[in-house]
Design a protein around this motif. Structure first.
Motif: not given
Length: 276
Positions: A65-77
């Motif tokens: 899964f693109p887990i680090f993309r999920f983390v990046f999205n959450s941090f940006l939001v």
């Protein structure tokens, strides 16, 4: 008397220790499980600590899964919402603290009354608005409904009330206008309240699930909580070690943010307690 005090102190410490261990035990056990191999999950008797720790679970979860993309999205939001709330709540709190206008108390009560409205009541209306604006599956759609909050306005206002009114009057006499006074004097001396609001908002937005689930359609835009939901319900049946590794990756940022800012969170929450 001293013996009784020592016994009470020991009992209090023991109770706090047990409660603390009870609270953190799921996190600790989940972290240990993330280093277990598939065979250790079905071992009898069960293992509480991995006998042969492995890190392949963390490698596999990033491949599955693109887990680090999920983390990046959450941090940006979270970053956008935190900055937005600090700006909007500061301006609103400044008006409620330093301006004497007709109906100020009633208007403030109206703002506070919105805290009693459950989020589930407004989420459908917000979703329909986002769809009409055609900003679903975008960062704007994720952050727009949360750019201000009644809780944030109340928190910052309570701190602003501790600032002497004489300071504001002196600044006005010296030719310092309200915007400059807010940006150069009020906000710098209100760092505890701003830090408290930032941490409170970060943790709340980082843990959101239902709203990101509604407005995102692609893996590229999903946040960590939604990503974990799809990770747990993956069609390929990921093993428990990979799932626990994903949980640890997504959980650590919120825990670290709370640990770093816990003193500022408590200080900001209590700084304006003596003002009404």
């Amino acid at each position: 008397m001293s013996t009784m005090r020592s016994a009470k102190a020991a009992l209090s410490f023991t109770a706090k220790l047990l409660i603390g261990l009870l609270i953190v035990s799921p996190v600790v056990f989940g972290t240990l499980m993330s280093f277990m191999s598939p065979g250790e999950f079905v071992a009898i008797p069960p293992h509480l600590v991995p006998l042969e720790p492995i890190i392949t679970n963390y490698i596999n979860v990033s491949h599955s899964f693109p887990i680090f993309r999920f983390v990046f999205n959450s941090f940006l939001v979270c970053a956008i919402v935190v900055v937005g709330q600090i700006i909007t709540c500061s301006f609103a709190a400044y008006g409620f603290s330093f301006y004497n206008f007709k109906g100020r108390g009633i208007l403030f009560l109206v703002v506070l009354s919105t805290m009693m409205i459950p989020g589930d009541v407004t989420i459908i209306a917000n979703f329909l608005t986002i769809m009409k604006l055609r900003i679903n599956d975008t960062y704007l759609g994720l952050v727009l409904p949360y750019m201000t909050s009644a809780m944030g306005i109340f928190l910052v206002r309570q701190f602003f009330l501790t600032i002497p009114k004489e300071l504001h009057e002196a600044a006005i006499i010296d030719g310092c206008r309200d915007l400059r006074f807010l940006l150069t004097i009020v906000i710098p001396i209100s760092k505890p309240a701003m830090a408290s609001l930032g941490i409170y908002t970060f943790i709340g937005v980082y843990n959101q699930f239902f709203w990101p689930l509604l407005v995102t359609n692609s893996d590229w835009m999903r946040t960590v909580q939604v990503g974990i939901f799809f990770l747990v319900n993956a069609e390929n049946g990921l093993d428990l070690g990979i799932i626990m590794a994903g949980f640890v990756i997504t959980l650590m940022p919120a825990i670290i943010a709370f640990i770093i800012g816990q003193k500022q969170l408590v200080k900001g929450m209590t700084a304006g307690a003596i003002k009404g």
